[in-house]
Design a protein around this motif. Structure first.
Motif, PDB file in Angstrom:
ATOM      1  N   PRO A  58       0.829  -1.209   0.000  1.00  0.00           N
ATOM      2  CA  PRO A  58       0.000   0.000   0.000  1.00  0.00           C
ATOM      3  C   PRO A  58       0.862   1.257   0.000  1.00  0.00           C
ATOM      4  N   ILE A  59       0.346   2.311  -0.562  1.00  0.00           N
ATOM      5  CA  ILE A  59       0.917   3.640  -0.359  1.00  0.00           C
ATOM      6  C   ILE A  59      -0.138   4.434   0.386  1.00  0.00           C
ATOM      7  N   ILE A  60       0.285   5.079   1.480  1.00  0.00           N
ATOM      8  CA  ILE A  60      -0.643   5.636   2.450  1.00  0.00           C
ATOM      9  C   ILE A  60      -0.387   7.127   2.626  1.00  0.00           C
ATOM     10  N   TRP A  61      -1.397   7.938   2.391  1.00  0.00           N
ATOM     11  CA  TRP A  61      -1.351   9.371   2.680  1.00  0.00           C
ATOM     12  C   TRP A  61      -2.086   9.579   4.007  1.00  0.00           C
ATOM     13  N   MET A  62      -1.440  10.209   4.986  1.00  0.00           N
ATOM     14  CA  MET A  62      -2.096  10.433   6.272  1.00  0.00           C
ATOM     15  C   MET A  62      -1.887  11.864   6.758  1.00  0.00           C
ATOM     16  N   THR A  63      -2.925  12.411   7.350  1.00  0.00           N
ATOM     17  CA  THR A  63      -2.845  13.692   8.040  1.00  0.00           C
ATOM     18  C   THR A  63      -2.778  13.421   9.541  1.00  0.00           C
ATOM     19  N   GLY A  64      -2.626  14.485  10.322  1.00  0.00           N
ATOM     20  CA  GLY A  64      -2.614  14.358  11.766  1.00  0.00           C
ATOM     21  C   GLY A  64      -3.667  15.238  12.398  1.00  0.00           C
ATOM     22  N   PRO A  65      -3.836  15.158  13.726  1.00  0.00           N
ATOM     23  CA  PRO A  65      -4.863  15.966  14.373  1.00  0.00           C
ATOM     24  C   PRO A  65      -4.656  17.468  14.231  1.00  0.00           C
ATOM     25  N   PHE A  66      -3.417  17.912  14.006  1.00  0.00           N
ATOM     26  CA  PHE A  66      -3.176  19.344  13.838  1.00  0.00           C
ATOM     27  C   PHE A  66      -3.449  19.814  12.414  1.00  0.00           C
ATOM     28  N   THR A  67      -3.412  18.899  11.446  1.00  0.00           N
ATOM     29  CA  THR A  67      -3.606  19.294  10.049  1.00  0.00           C
ATOM     30  C   THR A  67      -4.974  19.942   9.865  1.00  0.00           C
ATOM     31  N   PHE A  89      11.309  -0.128   5.505  1.00  0.00           N
ATOM     32  CA  PHE A  89      10.298   0.853   5.880  1.00  0.00           C
ATOM     33  C   PHE A  89      10.610   2.198   5.248  1.00  0.00           C
ATOM     34  N   GLY A  90       9.578   2.837   4.726  1.00  0.00           N
ATOM     35  CA  GLY A  90       9.777   4.142   4.107  1.00  0.00           C
ATOM     36  C   GLY A  90       8.668   5.107   4.481  1.00  0.00           C
ATOM     37  N   GLU A  91       9.040   6.358   4.646  1.00  0.00           N
ATOM     38  CA  GLU A  91       8.054   7.415   4.861  1.00  0.00           C
ATOM     39  C   GLU A  91       8.654   8.725   4.376  1.00  0.00           C
ATOM     40  N   SER A  92       7.786   9.651   4.006  1.00  0.00           N
ATOM     41  CA  SER A  92       8.246  10.939   3.514  1.00  0.00           C
ATOM     42  C   SER A  92       7.229  12.000   3.906  1.00  0.00           C
ATOM     43  N   ASP A  93       7.725  13.072   4.508  1.00  0.00           N
ATOM     44  CA  ASP A  93       6.897  14.170   4.984  1.00  0.00           C
ATOM     45  C   ASP A  93       6.906  15.293   3.955  1.00  0.00           C
ATOM     46  N   ALA A  94       5.796  15.989   3.830  1.00  0.00           N
ATOM     47  CA  ALA A  94       5.755  17.134   2.911  1.00  0.00           C
ATOM     48  C   ALA A  94       4.901  18.237   3.498  1.00  0.00           C
ATOM     49  N   GLY A  95       5.287  19.458   3.197  1.00  0.00           N
ATOM     50  CA  GLY A  95       4.474  20.612   3.552  1.00  0.00           C
ATOM     51  C   GLY A  95       3.562  20.988   2.404  1.00  0.00           C
ATOM     52  N   GLY A  96       3.298  22.266   2.263  1.00  0.00           N
ATOM     53  CA  GLY A  96       2.411  22.719   1.193  1.00  0.00           C
ATOM     54  C   GLY A  96       0.971  22.759   1.647  1.00  0.00           C
ATOM     55  N   ARG A  97       0.057  22.394   0.745  1.00  0.00           N
ATOM     56  CA  ARG A  97      -1.368  22.554   1.019  1.00  0.00           C
ATOM     57  C   ARG A  97      -2.192  21.299   0.775  1.00  0.00           C
ATOM     58  N   PHE A  98      -1.568  20.238   0.273  1.00  0.00           N
ATOM     59  CA  PHE A  98      -2.338  19.026  -0.022  1.00  0.00           C
ATOM     60  C   PHE A  98      -2.918  18.408   1.247  1.00  0.00           C
ATOM     61  N   GLY A  99      -2.115  18.335   2.316  1.00  0.00           N
ATOM     62  CA  GLY A  99      -2.597  17.733   3.550  1.00  0.00           C
ATOM     63  C   GLY A  99      -3.835  18.422   4.079  1.00  0.00           C
ATOM     64  N   THR A 100      -3.811  19.754   4.045  1.00  0.00           N
ATOM     65  CA  THR A 100      -4.969  20.523   4.502  1.00  0.00           C
ATOM     66  C   THR A 100      -6.189  20.239   3.636  1.00  0.00           C
ATOM     67  N   ALA A 101      -5.987  20.158   2.315  1.00  0.00           N
ATOM     68  CA  ALA A 101      -7.118  19.876   1.411  1.00  0.00           C
ATOM     69  C   ALA A 101      -7.704  18.493   1.675  1.00  0.00           C
ATOM     70  N   LEU A 102      -6.840  17.505   1.912  1.00  0.00           N
ATOM     71  CA  LEU A 102      -7.327  16.154   2.206  1.00  0.00           C
ATOM     72  C   LEU A 102      -8.131  16.147   3.502  1.00  0.00           C
ATOM     73  N   LYS A 103      -7.629  16.844   4.512  1.00  0.00           N
ATOM     74  CA  LYS A 103      -8.327  16.882   5.801  1.00  0.00           C
ATOM     75  C   LYS A 103      -9.664  17.619   5.660  1.00  0.00           C
ATOM     76  N   SER A 156      -9.316  25.358  -5.979  1.00  0.00           N
ATOM     77  CA  SER A 156      -9.216  24.917  -4.589  1.00  0.00           C
ATOM     78  C   SER A 156      -8.671  23.498  -4.476  1.00  0.00           C
ATOM     79  N   CYS A 157      -8.573  22.789  -5.604  1.00  0.00           N
ATOM     80  CA  CYS A 157      -8.042  21.430  -5.581  1.00  0.00           C
ATOM     81  C   CYS A 157      -6.526  21.452  -5.348  1.00  0.00           C
ATOM     82  N   GLU A 158      -6.055  20.504  -4.589  1.00  0.00           N
ATOM     83  CA  GLU A 158      -4.620  20.321  -4.397  1.00  0.00           C
ATOM     84  C   GLU A 158      -4.236  18.923  -4.855  1.00  0.00           C
ATOM     85  N   THR A 159      -3.018  18.805  -5.390  1.00  0.00           N
ATOM     86  CA  THR A 159      -2.604  17.544  -6.000  1.00  0.00           C
ATOM     87  C   THR A 159      -1.392  16.937  -5.322  1.00  0.00           C
TER      88      THR A 159
END
Length: 613
Positions: A58-67, A89-103, A156-159
Motif C-alpha cells: 500500500p501507499i498511504i497518505w495520512m494527516t494528523g490531528p493538527f492538520t 520501511f519508508g516514509e516521507s513528509d511534505a508541507g504545502g497545502r495538499f494535507g490541509t485539502a485532504l483533511k 481549490s483542488c490540491e494535488t
C-alpha cells in the motif's frame, strides 16, 4: 476525539473498489496520527513477502490531528510505504497545502493498493471519491499535471502527483505537491510506487473545517506563542533554509566533494543571501505557516533564463552544490527545477552525480559510459546534463537513478564512494560535525535521515528542558549520544504524527506547549510523559517492521568515509565518530538486545503486539 474524522479511504486499483476504513479510537490515541498511524497500517497490511512495486504494497497518505487547524506550521502530511529504493520501511513528509485539502474533505487519510491496468487519478471531493482515467496526463510533468487539474476541477483542488520519473519507476523518484512551488515528498522513491500502480495523481478538495475541542484555548495559546515564533524565525523567513549554507560550511557540516573534503569557500556563492540578491521573487508559505521559508524564484538572464519555480533549499545546495563542488547557483536551481518537474529527489540526485564525478575521476566511469558527458568536479554543465538524464531515465541516467547504493552494485570498485545508510543517501549534515548524528543516522528506520531525530538541532541552539536539556549540548561532548537520540527520535515521531514543522523547535516551541495544543485540539488529556511514550511506541514499531525483514545491528552502520576520514577543517578538526559504543548505549536506553532487536518486555510495555482490526 476531536481533530480527526475517524475514517480513512481504502482503494484497490486492481478491482476499482472504494471502501471506508474506520479505525478504533485507541489507534488514534496510541499512534496519534500521520506518521504513527501510517506506520501501524503498513505494518499490519504487509509482510516480508510484500514487494515494494507489487500490488500488495500500500501507499498511504495520512494527516494528523493538527492538520487543517490554526496550529502554526500544521499544513503537512505523511506518505508511508515499503520503499522501492531501500526495500525497507519508508516514509516521507511534505508541507504545502495538499494535507490541509485532504483533511478538509472529511478524511484522515488514503490507502491505495493494487495496480490499475491504465493510468488513473483519484478524485476526493468531500464524500465523493472517484477513480478517473488519466491517460492524457501520462508523460506530463508535475507542474503541468497540477495546472491541468486545477483548471479542470477548480483552483481549490490540491494535488499529490508524479512526473515522468515516477512513471518510469526510477528508484529515486519523488511525489510533488503545490505545482511550481514544489513541496516534495522526496525520500524513499515513492514516485515509483505510484508509477507501478499507474496512479498519476491524487486530487483533494473539501469544504469541512476540522472540529476543535476547545478553540478558545487554542486561540489564546497561539496568540501567546506566534509573535515569538515569527521573531525567532525571521532569518529563515528572509533567506530560507539556504540562509544557513555559509555557516554550515564554516562549521564543517556541509558535504564537500562527496564527503571527502573539509572547507569549501565557494559555498559563499550559493547561499540564501545570494539567492535573495539575485533571483528571489517572493516567499512561499505552506498551509497554516507564519514563517514562509519557501523561495519563489525567477531567472531572467543568461543560460538558464526563463526558469520560474521553487528555489533550492539547503539540502539541495549541499548535495548538488557542495558535494559536486558546483558554485553556480543558477545551474543548481535549474537542476533542482528539473527534479521538481519530473519528480526526483534532489538529495539522491545530487549524491548520485557526486558519486559519478568521483568514479569518473578514478577511471571507473568514462565519458562514453556517461553519454559523452565529462563529469568533472565543479562542472555546472555536467550537473545539469546528468540530472536531466536521471529525470528522463535515459542512458547513464538509468544508472544514476538507482541511487548511490544501486550504483555501487553496478560499478565494480565504487563501494567506498557510495555514502549511504540502509540504501538512503546521507542528507547534507555531517556526523563528523555533530556527534549525536552518528547514532541518529545509523538507527533511523528509513535510512540516513537528519529529521528522524534532528538531534543536531540540540547541538546548535534548541533545548529540551522536559528531558533535562536546559541548554544546547556542546558538540563532541563524550557520552550520552544514545540517550539524546532516544529523546529526540521520540519527540520528532510525535511531531510527524501530529503534523507540524520541526522549525517550530528553533522557534522556541516546547514539548509542553505541543502537549497543550494537543489537548485543546482533541479534548484528550495528556502529559509530556504520555506523549513521549507514544513517540517511543511509534519508533519501535518502525524498527519491528525492519527487523521482520531481517535488519539488525549489522545494518546500523555508517559509511567508511564518515567513520575513518577526518574532514581536517576549521569546523571539525580531526574528529570522527566512534559508533559502536554509541550503539551499545542507545540499545540499552531503547530496551533492545545487543543485536538491536526490541526486547519482548519492550514490545509488551508499549503494546506493540496489540491488534486493531
Amino acid at each position: 476525539m476531536k481533530g480527526c474524522w475517524g475514517k480513512i479511504i481504502s482503494i484497490d486499483l486492481s478491482d476499482r473498489t472504494v471502501r471506508t476504513l474506520t479505525p478504533p479510537e485507541r489507534l488514534y490515541r496510541e499512534y496519534i496520527g500521520a506518521s504513527g498511524i501510517g506506520a501501524r497500517l503498513l505494518y499490519d497490511m504487509t509482510g516480508p513477502e510484500t514487494e515494494p512495486l507489487g500490488p500488495d504494497n500500500p501507499i498511504i497518505w495520512m494527516t494528523g490531528p493538527f492538520t487543517g487547524t490554526r496550529v502554526p506550521t500544521s499544513g503537512r502530511h505523511q506518505i508511508t510505504s515499503r520503499s522501492p529504493l531501500t526495500g525497507i520501511f519508508g516514509e516521507s513528509d511534505a508541507g504545502g497545502r495538499f494535507g490541509t485539502a485532504l483533511k478538509k474533505s472529511g478524511w484522515d487519510g488514503l490507502i491505495v493498493r493494487g495496480i490499475s491496468d491504465v493510468p488513473v487519478m483519484i478524485i476526493i471531493r468531500d464524500e465523493d471519491v472517484r477513480i478517473e482515467p488519466a491517460g492524457d496526463l501520462w508523460g506530463k510533468d508535475t507542474f503541468y499535471t497540477d495546472q491541468y487539474i486545477k483548471q479542470r476541477f477548480g483552483p481549490s483542488c490540491e494535488t499529490s502527483c508524479i512526473g515522468q520519473a515516477g512513471e518510469k519507476l526510477v528508484p529515486i523518484s519523488a511525489i510533488g505537491h503545490d505545482g511550481e512551488n514544489a513541496r516534495m515528498s522526496g525520500r524513499c522513491g515513492f514516485g515509483a510506487v505510484m508509477g507501478a500502480k499507474k496512479l498519476k495523481a491524487v486530487v483533494a478538495s473539501g469544504s469541512r473545517d476540522t472540529e476543535i475541542a476547545d478553540p478558545v484555548r487554542l486561540m489564546v495559546q497561539q496568540k501567546k506563542m506566534l509573535p515569538q515564533l515569527v521573531e525567532k524565525m525571521k532569518g529563515i523567513h528572509l533567506l530560507g533554509t539556504a540562509g544557513g549554507t555559509a555557516a554550515a560550511e564554516k562549521m564543517g557540516d556541509l558535504p564537500v566533494q562527496n564527503w571527502r573534503r573539509g572547507n569549501w569557500p565557494d559555498a559563499e556563492k550559493i547561499t540564501g543571501q545570494v539567492m535573495a540578491d539575485t533571483i528571489l521573487k517572493k516567499n512561499y508559505y505552506c498551509g497554516s505557516c507564519p514563517i514562509g521559508c519557501g523561495r519563489d524564484v525567477e531567472i531572467k538572464e543568461g543560460r538558464w533564463a526563463g526558469l520560474r519555480g521553487a528555489g533550492p533549499e539547503y539540502e539541495t545546495l549541499g548535495l548538488m552544490g557542495g558535494s559536486c563542488m558546483v558554485n553556480d547557483l543558477e545551474a543548481i536551481t535549474y537542476a533542482a527545477d528539473l527534479c521538481n518537474r519530473h519528480g526526483v529527489d534532489t538529495i539522491e540526485a545530487g549524491s548520485a552525480v557526486a558519486m559519478a564525478m568521483e568514479c569518473f575521476e578514478e577511471g571507473l566511469l568514462s565519458v562514453k559510459d556517461l553519454d559523452g558527458i565529462s563529469a568533472d568536479w565543479g562542472s555546472a554543465e555536467a550537473l545539469v546534463a546528468l540530472t536531466e538524464k536521471i529525470c528522463l531515465a535515459e542512458g547513464a541516467g538509468k544508472l544514476l537513478g538507482l541511487g548511490v547504493a544501486g550504483m555501487a552494485k553496478m560499478i565494480p570498485g565504487s563501494e567506498k564512494f557510495a555514502v549511504h545508510v540502509k540504501g538512503l543517501t546521507l542528507p547534507a549534515h555531517d556526523p563528523r560535525c555533530f556527534s549525536t548524528m552518528a547514532v541518529g543516522y545509523a538507527t533511523s528506520n528509513r535510512g540516513a535521515c537528519h529529521l528522524t531525530g534532528a538531534s543536531y538541532f540540540f547541538e546548535k541552539t534548541a533545548v529540551m528542558p522536559e528531558f533535562g536539556y536546559e541548554k544546547p549540548r556542546p558538540r563532541y561532548t563524550e557520552g550520552g549520544e544514545g540517550k539524546m537520540n532516544f529523546h529526540t527520535q521520540n519527540l520528532m515521531g510525535i511531531m510527524d504524527s501530529l503534523k507540524m514543522c520541526k522549525f517550530t523547535i528553533y522557534g522556541g516551541v516546547s514539548f509542553t506547549e505541543v502537549c497543550e495544543w494537543y489537548e485543546a485540539v482533541t479534548g484528550e488529556k495528556t502529559s509530556v510523559e504520555e506523549m513521549a511514550e507514544a513517540g517511543e511506541r511509534i519508533f519501535n514499531l518502525k524498527r519491528l517492521y525492519n527487523t521482520r525483514l531481517g535488519l539488525s545491528r549489522k545494518d546500523d552502520v555508517l559509511p567508511e568515509r564518515i567513520l575513518t576520514t577526518p574532514r581536517n577543517d576549521a569546523g571539525t578538526g580531526d574528529y570522527t565518530p566512534e559508533l559502536e559504543p554509541m550503539l551499545d548505549d542507545y540499545y540499552d536506553v531503547r530496551g533492545w538486545d545487543p543485536d538491536g532487536i526490541p526486547l519482548q518486555e519492550t514490545v509488551k510495555r508499549l503494546g506493540l503486539d496489540q491488534k486493531y482490526y
